[in-house]
Design an enzyme around this catalytic site. Sequence first.
Site, PDB file in Angstrom:
ATOM      1  CG  ASN A  10      -1.721   1.265   1.369  1.00 45.62           C
ATOM      2  OD1 ASN A  10      -1.841   2.028   0.411  1.00 45.62           O
ATOM      3  ND2 ASN A  10      -2.287   1.484   2.543  1.00 45.62           N
ATOM      4  CE  LYS A  12       0.134   3.650   4.788  1.00 44.58           C
ATOM      5  NZ  LYS A  12      -0.136   3.841   6.192  1.00 44.58           N
ATOM      6  CG  HIS A  96      -5.932   1.750   5.098  1.00 50.09           C
ATOM      7  ND1 HIS A  96      -5.536   2.758   5.958  1.00 50.09           N
ATOM      8  CD2 HIS A  96      -4.862   0.937   4.948  1.00 50.09           C
ATOM      9  CE1 HIS A  96      -4.275   2.562   6.302  1.00 50.09           C
ATOM     10  NE2 HIS A  96      -3.835   1.457   5.698  1.00 50.09           N
ATOM     11  CD  GLU A  98      -3.204   5.640   6.552  1.00 53.00           C
ATOM     12  OE1 GLU A  98      -3.167   5.679   5.301  1.00 53.00           O
ATOM     13  OE2 GLU A  98      -2.257   5.205   7.237  1.00 53.00           O
ATOM     14  CD  GLU A 168      -3.544  -2.584   7.503  1.00 55.53           C
ATOM     15  OE1 GLU A 168      -2.402  -2.766   7.074  1.00 55.53           O
ATOM     16  OE2 GLU A 168      -4.230  -1.595   7.204  1.00 55.53           O
ATOM     17  N   GLY A 174       2.225   2.538  10.700  1.00 57.79           N
ATOM     18  CA  GLY A 174       3.133   3.666  10.499  1.00 57.79           C
ATOM     19  C   GLY A 174       3.833   4.130  11.762  1.00 57.79           C
ATOM     20  CB  SER A 213       5.124  -1.320  12.137  1.00 57.98           C
ATOM     21  OG  SER A 213       4.666   0.015  12.290  1.00 57.98           O
TER      22      SER A 213
HETATM   23  C1  PEP Z   1      -0.871   0.243   6.102  1.00 57.51           C
HETATM   24  O1  PEP Z   1      -0.994   1.455   5.876  1.00 57.51           O
HETATM   25  O2  PEP Z   1      -1.717  -0.555   5.680  1.00 57.51           O
HETATM   26  C2  PEP Z   1       0.285  -0.189   6.856  1.00 57.51           C
HETATM   27  C3  PEP Z   1       0.291  -1.400   7.327  1.00 57.51           C
HETATM   28  O3  PEP Z   1       1.290   0.739   7.038  1.00 57.51           O
HETATM   29  P1  PEP Z   1       2.727   0.465   7.731  1.00 57.51           P
HETATM   30  O4  PEP Z   1       3.256  -0.826   7.169  1.00 57.51           O
HETATM   31  O5  PEP Z   1       3.550   1.637   7.343  1.00 57.51           O
HETATM   32  O6  PEP Z   1       2.485   0.358   9.183  1.00 57.51           O
END
Ligand code: PEP
Length: 252
Positions: A10, A12, A96, A98, A168, A174, A213
């Site tokens: 992803n 983003k 997601h 976000e 998630e 992040g 992460s």
């Molecule tokens: C995500 O945005 O789906 C995600 C898992 O981000 P990150 O790996 O940066 O934590």
Amino acid sequence: MPNASLVIANWKMNGNRELTKTMSMALREKLSQLQKVKIVVCPPFTLISELASQCYYDDIAIGAQNVSEHTSGAYTGETSTTQLQEFGVSYVLVGHSERRQLFAETDDKVNEKALATVNAGMTAVICVGENKAQRDEGNTWKVVAEQAKAALANLPKEKAGKVVLAYEPVWAIGTGETASPEQAQDVHAKLRTLLVEQFGAIGEKMPLLYGGSVKADNAAELFAQKDIDGGLIGGASLKESDFVAICQAAQG
Ligand code: PEP
């Protein structure tokens, strides 16, 4: 021994044409031999066409980060399933955190988008996860179960093969703070049960991804968990060497 089957990048709102070139080249050189792992890259909309023209081999699929629940019409700024498919998109991220937090996507909206995606024949990658306060209050499973049930409402059994669930935890996205393999497996095992309850035997096979992460150095132990079938990767999917290493960890 890790044996994950699906890794999704992803990007983003990151990346540019240069990244599509370097990433597709790295994936072609290093990963075209991966037998067991399906890789999906979700760039911003503007880069989908370019990436699709470069990732022409079977093991790499193109995903979108969002889709409209409507088929066409006066929805300024939105993009339909048909428009995405015209450019080779076969996966869509839905719900997601976000999108939920920053764009006020409700459980109902997530459900509508998931239905629109699978009804168009694409795979919906439905994201669920608790925030830090919800975890600290002991409500992790309550929150995750509610989100998952709402997102999967009215989804017929024959469409189950077009659904991927991504757990998630919001506090891990992040932040550099990853759920431990045990914390992640605990939620995944419960999600597995929920899928089997709704879809029967096919629920055993529906991919359950972990995201939050995931990095080159923690991917293998996460992917080694029984009910973790792969990863949804944000930050670490923007650097070729890191993303390649995560995909290799999935292969085991
Ligand atoms: C995500 O945005 O789906 C995600 C898992 O981000 P990150 O790996 O940066 O934590």
